[in-house]
Enzyme design. Structure first.
Site, PDB file in Angstrom:
ATOM      1  N   ASN A 216      -5.844  -8.553  -1.850  1.00 22.10           N
ATOM      2  CA  ASN A 216      -6.587  -8.314  -0.615  1.00 22.10           C
ATOM      3  C   ASN A 216      -7.732  -7.343  -0.901  1.00 22.10           C
ATOM      4  OD1 ASN A 216      -5.496  -5.481  -0.182  1.00 22.10           O
ATOM      5  ND2 ASN A 216      -3.587  -6.646  -0.100  1.00 22.10           N
ATOM      6  N   CYS A 280       0.687   3.705   2.710  1.00 20.04           N
ATOM      7  CA  CYS A 280      -0.706   3.375   3.013  1.00 20.04           C
ATOM      8  C   CYS A 280      -1.183   2.151   2.245  1.00 20.04           C
ATOM      9  CB  CYS A 280      -1.597   4.576   2.689  1.00 20.04           C
ATOM     10  SG  CYS A 280      -3.276   4.450   3.325  1.00 20.04           S
ATOM     11  N   PRO A 313       9.296  -8.131  -0.939  1.00 22.52           N
ATOM     12  CA  PRO A 313      10.142  -7.136  -0.263  1.00 22.52           C
ATOM     13  C   PRO A 313       9.324  -6.285   0.695  1.00 22.52           C
ATOM     14  CG  PRO A 313       9.715  -6.491  -2.544  1.00 22.52           C
ATOM     15  CD  PRO A 313       9.209  -7.893  -2.397  1.00 22.52           C
ATOM     16  N   LEU A 316       8.330  -0.546   3.076  1.00 23.12           N
ATOM     17  CA  LEU A 316       8.455   0.487   4.101  1.00 23.12           C
ATOM     18  C   LEU A 316       9.780   0.365   4.843  1.00 23.12           C
ATOM     19  CD1 LEU A 316       7.287   2.831   5.677  1.00 23.12           C
ATOM     20  CD2 LEU A 316       5.961   1.198   7.037  1.00 23.12           C
ATOM     21  N   PHE A 331       1.361   2.311   8.037  1.00 24.80           N
ATOM     22  CA  PHE A 331      -0.010   1.995   8.429  1.00 24.80           C
ATOM     23  C   PHE A 331      -0.025   0.567   8.961  1.00 24.80           C
ATOM     24  CE2 PHE A 331      -1.293   5.830   6.543  1.00 24.80           C
ATOM     25  CZ  PHE A 331      -2.637   6.060   6.827  1.00 24.80           C
ATOM     26  N   LYS A 345       5.629  -2.604  15.119  1.00 21.51           N
ATOM     27  CA  LYS A 345       5.997  -2.260  13.741  1.00 21.51           C
ATOM     28  C   LYS A 345       6.730  -0.929  13.680  1.00 21.51           C
ATOM     29  CE  LYS A 345       3.819  -2.017   9.138  1.00 21.51           C
ATOM     30  NZ  LYS A 345       2.524  -2.139   8.419  1.00 21.51           N
ATOM     31  N   LYS A 349      10.596  -1.425  12.311  1.00 18.47           N
ATOM     32  CA  LYS A 349      10.895  -0.925  10.972  1.00 18.47           C
ATOM     33  C   LYS A 349      11.546   0.451  10.983  1.00 18.47           C
ATOM     34  CE  LYS A 349       7.454  -3.681   8.544  1.00 18.47           C
ATOM     35  NZ  LYS A 349       6.494  -3.739   7.422  1.00 18.47           N
TER      36      LYS A 349
END
Length: 414
Positions: A216, A280, A313, A316, A331, A345, A349
């Site tokens: 990315n 991050c 996986p 975070l 983030f 999120k 999480k």
């Protein structure tokens, strides 16, 4: 007067074409007021003559471990004690392997074992050598042993290849050394003193074949700015970084990784030594089910190609649910419904906080020097939302860290 005036720099040079850059670095260090001594391996002398460094520093170059004159006074031990900092540039794959194994079979490796000073490495090698699992394993081990690695830059190499493995330019290394001493001389008690912070940064790269990968646009700038701010605020900082073209901030231990699975392993290895975990990095969600052994060739008459991808996986989520559990900050880089997706999120999480930013805005998106974010703090069943104004990533990182440190300390109170 500069920040390097009277600082004692031991400059190690191992074998590699990048050794010519180190000669320019030596000149810059001397001009900045540092006392510079140079140690060269046999391989380094094949690329640059010791006389070059002697002329630039005004001091004889050290090349031999068992020099009869120097060893009469245990010269290598005195040299190890003399240094305020040892920087090895370039650090070859061979030298990294020997340091990772604790070998002391030449002067430079012996000094690294004997010195009380911090040792920093600027790896430089062919892109294939840098990305080889053995080299990456050695880089990981060196970081665990306390060495600081400056991630190599990507670009065209002397051999004609293109990829990661280039040593940063002398001006970049000079700035990095100046940052190191600026941080080291700041003895003010800071709000992060005593805390251990692990930060992930940059993209991951998921290989498709030996020459292609999925990735990315993340530059790593925000993660590196957070690492720099955390170090300046007094924390013990470990940065786990995907491939980027950034110098490691002074006072930060950096472990370079490539894939999501490598990043997860590095994070899990730090779990027991982490108070705050800040994710991050822009981790690839998927990877190839099978990596081709050889370059995938375009087939005649084939207008389309199908790739089978499998989930990576969730680093975070695993850090937030495993034990021991650090204070976890995520983030959320979104292009729409930014706060809504970030809130989801945060809860899904099991995070303590999340930083949301709109990467669809070209002024604050991937690769930009500025950013504007919203900080979401989880307080029981409620979420506090704190928008932070647009600023440089360096200034924003410091503001974010201060907000997070205050919230972290509140959460630790009975």
């Amino acid at each position: 007067m500069t920040g390097l005036t009277n600082k004692r720099l031991l400059l190690g040079v191992s074998g590699g074409i990048a050794a010519y850059k180190t000669a320019f670095l030596a000149r810059l260090l001397v001009k900045a007021g540092a006392e510079v001594r140079v140690v060269m391996t046999d391989g380094a002398q094949a690329f640059v003559q010791p006389l070059t460094f002697q002329a630039l520093t005004g001091h004889p170059v050290h090349t031999t471990l068992l020099d009869p004159e120097a060893e009469a006074g245990m010269g290598h031990i005195e040299l190890a004690r003399w240094a305020d900092l040892i920087l090895i540039a370039p650090a070859s794959a061979d030298l990294m392997a020997r340091l990772a194994g604790g070998l002391a079979n030449d002067l430079l490796s012996t000094l690294c074992l004997a010195t009380p000073a911090p040792v920093h490495l600027a790896p430089a090698m062919n892109q294939g050598m840098w990305q080889h699992p053995a080299t990456q394993h050695n880089a990981s081990l060196l970081a665990q042993l306390g060495y600081t690695l400056i991630p190599p830059e990507s670009g065209e190499q002397a051999c004609g290849d293109v990829g990661p493995g280039r040593m940063p330019e002398p001006e970049t290394l000079l700035h990095w050394i100046e940052q190191h001493f600026a941080t080291a001389t700041n003895n003010t008690v800071q709000p992060a003193t005593g805390l251990r912070i692990t930060i992930t940064a940059g993209p991951t790269r998921e290989p498709l074949d030996p020459v292609r990968y999925l990735s990315n646009h993340s530059s790593g700038k925000m993660g590196y700015a957070l690492a720099a701010a955390a170090a300046e605020l007094g924390a013990e900082v470990h940065l786990i970084s995907g491939p980027v073209q950034l110098a490691v901030p002074a006072g930060v231990q950096c472990l370079p990784v490539t894939t999501a699975e490598e990043m997860l392993q590095a994070c899990e290895a730090r779990r027991n030594q982490t108070d705050l975990f800040i994710a991050c990095a822009a981790v690839a969600d998927y990877r190839a089910e099978q990596v081709a052994e050889h370059k995938i060739k375009k087939q005649s008459g084939q207008d389309a190609m199908t790739l089978t991808l499998v989930k990576n996986p969730d680093i975070l989520a695993q850090m937030a649910t495993g034990s021991p559990r650090p204070f976890c900050v995520g983030f959320a880089a979104e292009t729409q419904n930014v706060e809504g997706y970030a809130q989801d999120k945060l809860l899904r999480k099991n995070l303590d906080a999340i930083v949301a930013n709109d990467v669809s805005d070209p002024g604050i998106g991937f690769g930009s020097d500025d950013n504007r974010v919203t900080l979401l703090l989880r307080k029981g069943e409620h979420t506090e939302i704190r928008p932070l104004p647009q600023n440089s990533k360096q200034q924003l990182a410091r503001q974010l860290l201060l907000e997070l440190l205050t919230f972290y300390k509140e959460q630790q109170q009975p």
